[in-house]
Design an enzyme around this catalytic site. Structure first.
Site, mmCIF file in Angstrom:
data_model
loop_
_atom_site.group_PDB
_atom_site.id
_atom_site.type_symbol
_atom_site.label_atom_id
_atom_site.label_comp_id
_atom_site.label_asym_id
_atom_site.label_seq_id
_atom_site.Cartn_x
_atom_site.Cartn_y
_atom_site.Cartn_z
ATOM 1 N N ASN A 188 -7.488 4.057 -1.721
ATOM 2 C CA ASN A 188 -7.064 4.038 -0.311
ATOM 3 C C ASN A 188 -5.567 4.302 -0.216
ATOM 4 O O ASN A 188 -4.807 3.985 -1.129
ATOM 5 C CB ASN A 188 -7.371 2.665 0.304
ATOM 6 C CG ASN A 188 -6.998 2.582 1.782
ATOM 7 O OD1 ASN A 188 -7.351 3.465 2.562
ATOM 8 N ND2 ASN A 188 -6.282 1.542 2.166
ATOM 9 N N HIS A 233 -2.316 3.453 2.398
ATOM 10 C CA HIS A 233 -1.977 2.506 3.471
ATOM 11 C C HIS A 233 -0.523 2.730 3.893
ATOM 12 O O HIS A 233 0.357 2.888 3.034
ATOM 13 C CB HIS A 233 -2.156 1.072 2.963
ATOM 14 C CG HIS A 233 -1.891 0.041 4.016
ATOM 15 N ND1 HIS A 233 -2.793 -0.221 5.036
ATOM 16 C CD2 HIS A 233 -0.840 -0.777 4.218
ATOM 17 C CE1 HIS A 233 -2.297 -1.172 5.807
ATOM 18 N NE2 HIS A 233 -1.119 -1.519 5.344
ATOM 19 N N SER A 257 1.618 3.287 0.514
ATOM 20 C CA SER A 257 1.110 2.828 -0.777
ATOM 21 C C SER A 257 -0.278 3.393 -1.016
ATOM 22 O O SER A 257 -1.064 3.544 -0.076
ATOM 23 C CB SER A 257 1.022 1.291 -0.819
ATOM 24 O OG SER A 257 2.249 0.677 -0.490
ATOM 25 N N ASP A 291 -6.629 -4.391 1.745
ATOM 26 C CA ASP A 291 -5.338 -3.802 1.392
ATOM 27 C C ASP A 291 -4.667 -4.563 0.252
ATOM 28 O O ASP A 291 -3.436 -4.594 0.154
ATOM 29 C CB ASP A 291 -4.400 -3.761 2.615
ATOM 30 C CG ASP A 291 -4.937 -2.870 3.720
ATOM 31 O OD1 ASP A 291 -5.632 -1.891 3.407
ATOM 32 O OD2 ASP A 291 -4.660 -3.158 4.902
#
Length: 213
Positions: free
Chosen positions: A108, A110, A137, A146
């Protein structure tokens, strides 16, 4: 064999575009096997279609639970055999069903310097806090929102005249550089998540990950 990506989006797909551009320019050696969205009208689907990339959708509102939707996503993605599942603006919290299935293959991006500002409205929160530095990030996804192990970060300086919009645009520019680079590491079998943490070229990355300067 070429490294296969499944890219999950919910909106305009700007990071998807950056990935497609890097692939087109030869700096990212992957096959985008499918672009998936939980929103049939997501603009990123049109970007993919115009590039000849297969697309697929499922509406999360058609499923009585988060887990059932996530299992349906797994069932849909399985025939595409992704080596890495890329979250690129996918605005759904994933259940343990999905995260465990793709453990070590789920990444992912972020828009903050994690662990700061998990969740939403990161740019506004950074400005309200008077931060001098902000950024994005990339991390492996775990069941902690997260909170998965960091792979890389790209910091920027916050300017005195920054607004949410200007900060967002400058962070996005960094995202569009960083994501293809990290995915190329995956394509080259250089990046992996192990019990000893995140390894790049067989060596542990620092806790904050690689820093893009």
């Amino acid at each position: 064999m070429t490294h296969r990506l499944a890219v999950l989006i919910s909106g305009s797909g700007t990071n998807l575009q950056a990935i497609m551009d890097a692939r087109e320019h030869g700096s990212l050696d992957v096959e985008i096997a499918v672009v998936f969205s939980n929103r049939a009208n997501a603009a990123g689907l049109e970007r993919a279609s115009q590039a000849g990339i297969p697309t697929a959708t499922l509406d999360h509102r058609d499923y009585p639970s988060r887990e059932e939707f996530d299992q349906a996503m797994i069932d849909l993605l399985t025939p595409y055999a992704p080596d890495t599942v890329v979250l690129a603006g996918f605005m759904r919290i994933l259940s343990s069903v999905f995260v465990r299935h793709y453990a070590g293959r789920l990444i992912n991006i972020h828009p903050s310097l994690l662990p700061k500002y998990r969740g939403l409205n990161t740019h506004a929160r950074a400005l309200e806090a008077g931060d001098s530095e902000h950024g994005c990030s990339i991390h492996f996804v775990t069941e902690e929102l997260d909170g998965g192990p960091l792979i890389a970060q790209a910091p920027i300086s916050v300017q005195t005249n920054d607004t949410v919009d200007s900060l967002s645009k400058r962070v996005q520019q960094r995202e569009h550089r960083l994501y293809p680079q990290v995915l190329q590491w995956r394509a080259q079998n250089r990046l992996e998540l192990t019990y000893n943490g995140v390894l790049l070229d067989g060596k542990p990355l620092p806790t904050q990950g690689y820093i893009l300067t």
